[in-house]
Design a protein around this motif. Structure first.
Motif: not given
Length: 303
Positions: A130, A133-134, A140, A190, A194
């Motif tokens: 995560g 992905a962030a 992502q 994620n 964000r």
């Protein structure tokens, strides 16, 4: 010759599927190749899963061999530390005492051990994915379709590759539970990172914080409510998968529910289902209360 399919010829009504012999040959080739690969790597697979078996057995022995009053006191202390609510603690005490009264204490401890190990593994796996992905839009875009597929597959499908590779037993069931439960942790990690305010990150950069310092000192602390929601959903997913995983040798309450379904034992299924629901509610209320406390702390820090 016309058929009943809108008066069209059969060639337009029946899809030109592969013939039976070709399909059988393809299946035998793929299945045989897969079995050969698994057999050749069986030693490495057993060595890789041995620590999981040891950890699960140790925690299961600790839960089942410890006097029930000690386990109950420990559970209530954890619930109080997370929720700081006497109502949740009282509800937990009533539920745990009812579980013991109906003779489901040992099976509940086995299930708790399984869910605890699976949740810990899912968090350890999902948190760094995560975070990656962030921090990367490309990452992502790669992960999201995979998570979409994982969350739409029926839970029974997870058992097929796991059983083929790892066989029957507790560890294969645990691996299936972890795979099924990890997507919420990845998604919410994620999302939480964000959603951290860009102005806060700019202030951290102005004070000379590196990327790692921003992550550990700013982003993760501010994303804790979302992370706790991810842990909450991971626990719920793990509990829901325990019953399905009992088909491959996982014991505990899931095995009893499966036995009740196969033999149409209404009372047995109801009582074990009650125990699973009670555990789920305890985990859910405690983790939600802890997340709300973190949210309030975050709001107070902003003020």
């Amino acid at each position: 010759m016309a058929s009943a399919c809108w008066g069209l010829p059969d060639a337009f009504c029946q899809f030109p599927a592969m013939d039976g012999k070709s399909l059988l040959l393809m299946r035998r080739t793929i299945d045989g190749t897969f079995r050969d690969i698994v057999r050749s790597w069986s030693g490495a697979i057993d060595a890789a899963t041995a620590p999981l078996q040891i950890a699960l057995n140790a925690l299961e022995r600790a839960f089942t061999s410890t006097p029930w009053i000690v386990v109950l006191a420990l559970v209530l202390a954890i619930v109080w530390a997370g929720s700081r609510s006497w109502r949740i603690v009282a509800g937990t005490a009533v539920a745990m005492l009812a579980i013991g009264w109906f003779g489901l204490w040992r099976d509940t401890m086995v299930t708790l051990a399984m869910v605890s190990v699976c949740t810990a593994m899912a968090v350890v796996i999902g948190l760094p994915i995560g975070i990656a992905a962030a921090r990367s839009d490309r990452m992502q875009r790669v992960i999201n379709p995979v998570l979409d597929v994982m969350q739409t597959l029926p839970s029974f499908v997870y058992l097929i590759p796991v059983v083929v590779i790892f066989g029957i037993g507790k560890v294969p069931g645990m691996i299936a539970v972890v795979i099924y439960a990890v997507p919420p942790m990845i998604r919410l990690t994620n999302l939480g990172i964000r959603l951290v305010d860009a102005q806060v990150l700019e202030a951290a950069e102005a004070f000379g914080s590196s990327g790692r310092q921003k992550l550990w000192n700013v982003q993760l602390p501010l994303a804790l409510p979302a992370l706790m929601t991810g842990v909450n959903q991971t626990i719920m997913m793990a509990l829901s998968m325990v019953v399905v995983a009992s088909m491959v040798g996982v014991g505990g309450l899931g095995k009893n529910v499966l036995q009740a379904i196969n033999n149409q034992f209404f009372t047995l299924g109801f009582l074990n289902g009650f125990a699973l629901v009670a555990i789920a509610i305890i985990f859910d209320r405690t983790s939600q209360a802890f997340g709300q406390r973190l949210q309030q702390y975050r709001g107070a820090a902003h003020d």
